[in-house]
Design an enzyme around this catalytic site. Structure first.
Site, short mmCIF file in Angstrom:
data_model
loop_
_atom_site.label_atom_id
_atom_site.label_comp_id
_atom_site.label_asym_id
_atom_site.label_seq_id
_atom_site.Cartn_x
_atom_site.Cartn_y
_atom_site.Cartn_z
N THR A 99 11.62 110.92 7.72
CA THR A 99 10.53 111.69 7.50
C THR A 99 10.25 111.75 6.32
OG1 THR A 99 11.81 113.76 7.24
CG2 THR A 99 11.17 113.13 9.44
N GLY A 100 8.96 112.16 5.93
CA GLY A 100 8.48 112.07 4.18
C GLY A 100 8.65 110.75 3.72
N GLY A 129 8.18 108.53 -2.89
CA GLY A 129 9.36 108.89 -3.37
C GLY A 129 10.75 108.46 -2.82
N GLY A 140 11.91 108.95 0.48
CA GLY A 140 11.88 108.47 1.68
C GLY A 140 11.45 107.12 1.82
N SER A 168 19.00 118.69 -2.43
CA SER A 168 18.80 118.63 -3.49
C SER A 168 20.12 119.45 -4.46
CB SER A 168 17.49 119.20 -3.94
OG SER A 168 17.21 119.70 -5.30
N TYR A 203 12.18 126.81 -3.33
CA TYR A 203 12.85 125.79 -3.25
C TYR A 203 14.23 125.90 -3.03
CZ TYR A 203 13.49 120.50 -3.96
OH TYR A 203 14.03 119.28 -3.86
#
Length: 188
Positions: free
Chosen positions: A11-12, A16, A18, A136, A149
């Site tokens: 996904t994504g 970046g 992904g 992250s 976030y």
């Protein structure tokens, strides 16, 4: 580890981290599909990578279900899910907008859960699989303006630990990766 022939959904995957994961898996011989919500970015990434593209938004339950169904139908099963879709919203507590806060959680937490749930149903039946959540370092330590976030990444960390305990009896590996800052278009 030999992953040639492994069937992987990222996904994504349009840009970046992904995109990088998709490129690396495809180079090792995996059968790869990337999921993204922006059709133009998805088409461009598919052309560059030579992989399958699935348009959809992980925060929309019907899209999550359809993406996994489409992937399984196309590839005859699934071996790897990389839950990478995510974005950030940064504001001081006194300025946080509820809609923005909830949108981050809808993608980074609820979207990851829905994708994980749909894929885990296949993993449990076949008694194998790898579910990889991309978090992250913000999920390890919060910082100023990072309530949305960092909070979402702390939640993803907690869900990963729960899923690991639940899926271990079915020979499903559940992992969490915590990259630090990566030079991507994440911040706009």
């Amino acid at each position: 580890m030999d992953i040639s022939g492994a069937r992987a959904l990222i996904t994504g995957g349009s840009e970046g981290i992904g995109f990088g994961i998709a490129a690396a898996l495809a180079a090792k011989g995996a059968k790869v599909a990337i999921m993204g919500r922006d059709q133009n970015k998805l088409v461009a990434a598919v052309e560059k990578l030579g992989v399958k593209g699935i348009q959809g938004d992980v925060s929309v339950e019907e899209d999550a279900q359809a993406a996994v169904s489409q992937f399984v139908a196309e590839f005859g099963g699934i071996d790897i899910l990389v839950n990478n879709a995510g974005f950030g919203y940064f504001a001081p507590l006194v300025d946080i907008k509820r809609e923005e806060f909830e949108a981050v959680f809808a993608t980074n937490v609820t979207g990851a859960m829905m994708m994980g749930r749909e894929v885990a149903r296949h993993f449990v039946k076949q008694e194998s699989g790898a579910l990889i959540n991309i978090s992250s370092t913000s999920g390890l330590s919060g910082g100023q303006t990072s309530s949305a976030y960092a909070g979402s990444k702390f939640a993803l960390r907690g869900m990963t630990e729960c899923w690991r305990a639940e899926l271990r009896p079915y020979n499903v590996r559940v992992m969490l990766v915590n990259p630090s800052e990566v030079q991507t278009g994440f911040f706009g």
